[in-house]
Design a protein around this motif. Structure first.
Motif, PDB file in Angstrom:
ATOM      1  N   ASP A  50      25.789  -9.898 -48.977  1.00  0.00           N
ATOM      2  CA  ASP A  50      26.613  -9.225 -49.985  1.00  0.00           C
ATOM      3  C   ASP A  50      25.975  -7.949 -50.532  1.00  0.00           C
ATOM      4  O   ASP A  50      26.682  -7.076 -51.033  1.00  0.00           O
ATOM      5  N   THR A  51      24.646  -7.841 -50.463  1.00  0.00           N
ATOM      6  CA  THR A  51      23.973  -6.706 -51.106  1.00  0.00           C
ATOM      7  C   THR A  51      23.360  -5.699 -50.139  1.00  0.00           C
ATOM      8  O   THR A  51      22.958  -4.618 -50.569  1.00  0.00           O
ATOM      9  N   VAL A  52      23.288  -6.012 -48.856  1.00  0.00           N
ATOM     10  CA  VAL A  52      22.543  -5.160 -47.924  1.00  0.00           C
ATOM     11  C   VAL A  52      23.107  -3.745 -47.845  1.00  0.00           C
ATOM     12  O   VAL A  52      22.347  -2.764 -47.896  1.00  0.00           O
ATOM     13  N   VAL A  53      24.413  -3.582 -47.737  1.00  0.00           N
ATOM     14  CA  VAL A  53      24.981  -2.230 -47.599  1.00  0.00           C
ATOM     15  C   VAL A  53      24.741  -1.424 -48.872  1.00  0.00           C
ATOM     16  O   VAL A  53      24.368  -0.246 -48.811  1.00  0.00           O
TER      17      VAL A  53
ATOM     18  N   MET B  34      18.989   3.387 -50.933  1.00  0.00           N
ATOM     19  CA  MET B  34      17.868   4.013 -50.236  1.00  0.00           C
ATOM     20  C   MET B  34      18.240   5.441 -49.809  1.00  0.00           C
ATOM     21  O   MET B  34      17.455   6.374 -49.985  1.00  0.00           O
ATOM     22  N   LYS B  35      19.435   5.609 -49.272  1.00  0.00           N
ATOM     23  CA  LYS B  35      19.870   6.938 -48.843  1.00  0.00           C
ATOM     24  C   LYS B  35      19.970   7.878 -50.042  1.00  0.00           C
ATOM     25  O   LYS B  35      19.517   9.027 -49.976  1.00  0.00           O
TER      26      LYS B  35
ATOM     27  N   HIS C 260      10.877  -1.711 -47.285  1.00  0.00           N
ATOM     28  CA  HIS C 260      11.528  -2.553 -46.294  1.00  0.00           C
ATOM     29  C   HIS C 260      12.538  -3.452 -47.001  1.00  0.00           C
ATOM     30  O   HIS C 260      12.213  -4.080 -48.010  1.00  0.00           O
ATOM     31  N   LEU C 261      13.746  -3.493 -46.472  1.00  0.00           N
ATOM     32  CA  LEU C 261      14.729  -4.461 -46.940  1.00  0.00           C
ATOM     33  C   LEU C 261      14.684  -5.638 -45.982  1.00  0.00           C
ATOM     34  O   LEU C 261      14.683  -5.456 -44.763  1.00  0.00           O
TER      35      LEU C 261
ATOM     36  N   PRO D  49      27.012  -7.364 -42.168  1.00  0.00           N
ATOM     37  CA  PRO D  49      27.610  -6.063 -42.475  1.00  0.00           C
ATOM     38  C   PRO D  49      26.812  -4.924 -41.836  1.00  0.00           C
ATOM     39  O   PRO D  49      25.595  -4.864 -41.952  1.00  0.00           O
ATOM     40  N   SER D  50      27.507  -4.047 -41.159  1.00  0.00           N
ATOM     41  CA  SER D  50      26.861  -2.896 -40.539  1.00  0.00           C
ATOM     42  C   SER D  50      26.501  -1.870 -41.595  1.00  0.00           C
ATOM     43  O   SER D  50      27.242  -1.652 -42.547  1.00  0.00           O
TER      44      SER D  50
END
Length: 121
Positions: free
Chosen positions: A11-14, A20-21, A53-54, A65-66
């Protein structure tokens, strides 16, 4: 591994990758490993020679999720992971359907010994 490690979920990766970007981090690459019936993905970033690092640990049979919508170049690593681990990425901007590195007739998933797939037609 040196640098800061941040645990993320499906749920949080994207959102974390977007953070980060927005912070000016450069996406370096991903590392992938298997932990039981789960897949671990480390997303590696760099800013001013400091790494972050994530870390994602997810079920191998559920789509991840991509992040290729945030960092377009991530499509190459996500397609490679799909080829080598048979993991699906939801929202991949360009999906090679397991043919980025593999010939269509390959039926054995290279890095997961107990998974076979049907040949592509």
């Amino acid at each position: 591994m040196q640098g800061k490690v941040i645990d993320v979920t499906l749920d949080t990766v994207v959102g974390e990758v977007m953070n980060m970007k927005n912070d000016g981090q450069r996406l370096v690459t991903f590392s992938t490993y298997q932990e039981g019936d789960k897949i671990g993905i480390l997303y590696h970033f760099d800013k001013n020679l400091e790494t972050t690092h994530l870390r994602l640990l997810a079920d191998m049979d559920k789509p991840i999720p991509s992040v290729s919508g945030v960092y377009f170049a991530a499509l190459l690593v996500e397609n490679e992971i799909r080829d080598q681990w048979n993991v699906e990425f939801d929202g991949l901007v360009l999906d090679f359907n397991r043919t980025l590195l593999l010939d269509p007739e390959v039926t054995q998933v290279p890095l997961v010994s107990n998974v076979k797939i049907e040949p592509k037609k």
